[in-house]
Design an enzyme around this catalytic site. Sequence first.
Site, PDB file in Angstrom:
ATOM      1  N   SER A  27       0.768  -1.130   0.123  1.00  0.00           N
ATOM      2  CA  SER A  27      -0.056  -0.010   0.017  1.00  0.00           C
ATOM      3  C   SER A  27       0.904   1.391   0.098  1.00  0.00           C
ATOM      4  CB  SER A  27      -0.888  -0.048   1.087  1.00  0.00           C
ATOM      5  OG  SER A  27      -2.033   0.991   1.197  1.00  0.00           O
ATOM      6  N   ASP A  66      10.252   4.981  -9.818  1.00  0.00           N
ATOM      7  CA  ASP A  66       9.884   5.675 -11.218  1.00  0.00           C
ATOM      8  C   ASP A  66      10.611   6.792 -11.713  1.00  0.00           C
ATOM      9  OD1 ASP A  66       7.859   3.205 -11.536  1.00  0.00           O
ATOM     10  OD2 ASP A  66       6.255   4.609 -11.326  1.00  0.00           O
ATOM     11  N   LYS A 105      -0.484  -4.144  -3.452  1.00  0.00           N
ATOM     12  CA  LYS A 105      -1.876  -3.483  -3.014  1.00  0.00           C
ATOM     13  C   LYS A 105      -1.840  -2.173  -3.912  1.00  0.00           C
ATOM     14  CE  LYS A 105      -4.848  -2.318   0.633  1.00  0.00           C
ATOM     15  NZ  LYS A 105      -5.052  -0.810   0.305  1.00  0.00           N
TER      16      LYS A 105
END
Length: 543
Positions: free
Chosen positions: A284, A295, A309
Amino acid sequence: MMLMCLATRAGAQDSSDHNLKVAKNLEVFNALYKYLELMYVDTLDADKTVGTAINAMLRSLDPYTEYYPENRTEEYRQMLTGKYAGIGSIISYSFTRKNVVINEPYANMPASEAGLRKGDIILSIDGMDMQGKPTAYVSEHLRGDAGTVMELKVRRPSTGKTMTMKIKRRAIQMPSLPYYAMMDDSIGYVKLDSYLENTYEDMRKAFLELRGKGMRRLLLDVRNNGGGSVQEALKIINMFVPKDTHLLSMKGQLESSNKEYDAESLPIDTVMPIVIVVNENTASASEITAGALQDLDRAVVIGTRTFGKGLVQVPNIELPYNGKLKITTSKYYIPSGRCIQALKYNANGTETVADSLTKVFYTANGRPVRDGGGITPDIKVMPDSLPNITFYLSSVDTTDIVLDYEIDYMARHASIDSPATFELSDEDYEEFKKMVIERGFTYDWVTGKRLKELEELARIEGYYEDAKPEFEALAKKLTHDIGKDLDYPYNKQKIMEMLAADIVSAYYFEKGSMEYELRFDRQIKEALDLIRDTERYRGILGK
């Protein structure tokens, strides 16, 4: 134009059919319950019967959409804040004593301040007998309103002494950052356990303190971090990336669920090398942190693939009669555009997204990353495997060998060395080994199980009789010998580390235990090697 009209008409028809189905099923449910109330052989408990139906309905959607009736208000509040009122200690059930015992008091909390120690047997709370009661029952009575005073009676096994003490309950909140420290003169380490209220402030404080001590590289450990507040995660990411950098998108069925999040503040540091350590229980909000910084090529991720998740919940929907609803409203997408949700939920259960069906996305520097299935580390590092015997000794043990050994050790040692230097001696281990053998400890024999499975397969396929002498010879070689298993070097090393970590926690609390365990942590060692190698670190990020 005609196509648009047809599409609109089809959409309206679908909506009308859906509404009809909803009305029909609600009417059937209402009729069913009326007949049960009228005709069922026993009197119904409305809260239990209807509550079961509600929970079954929500479970058919996903594990994160939950209903909290009024009688679960305290649980709901603790879910949001991580706070409860009590004495501040882990408790566990002792099978040999048939009682709940104090397992690990927290530092600077009522339990430790009152002098409670590992192994103390809880006899009564406010005069109520706790002997033989399960852990949940005892825990419920230890908790209460902050400021209330309880009378706790315990017996200390090492002395046999019974003690009665008054303890005032306090608001307890486990820290989001249970430990941070300098690993050497330039590398700082932060263990981030959860994302609760003020987690960002705690992280900011820890970072600035470590930087003030000379930190020029950061290890951020989010292993076993199940997540929490997305807002806190975004603020932490913002510490390390320029203002206005895109961080996260949320997309749901309602327009109000569709949101875009960019870095709102000026960062604290945009150049310091960061390595993030993750595992299969990183989930999460912690996946948002690791995935976004991956990223943006702002950090290297190391460890094992994360939980996956990618769903977002709104936790505070008000329901009639003081009920609350936590509901999944959207999926989140990290800066590359990927959603890392690993499971698809449907009426028949769950379906894992196959690796072959995942799509490729790209980081800021053009490195390929994939969606569906959690965050894949830039460098995969498995933790040290736990020997089978160590697993059984450290898990629920009906003979309480580990607990008894540690209680005895504490009784004989008023103090121990610091977590940075403490070690059990070979003599200490021999005492433990003797206790294990005398108690008749046994555990599942994995090689024996596999041999029996192979024998059965050989019988089915007709090979067993020809290979029978070899099977019998192998069975003799694989005979279970507890003493031999305990002496096997790798087993001995891991058992000693397990015992020492528990003992350190009894003297130096959770921080001490973490400091001790980091000394032997394979994934942390690999992360340290990487962050010290500037050329390799930059090469992974494509810089």
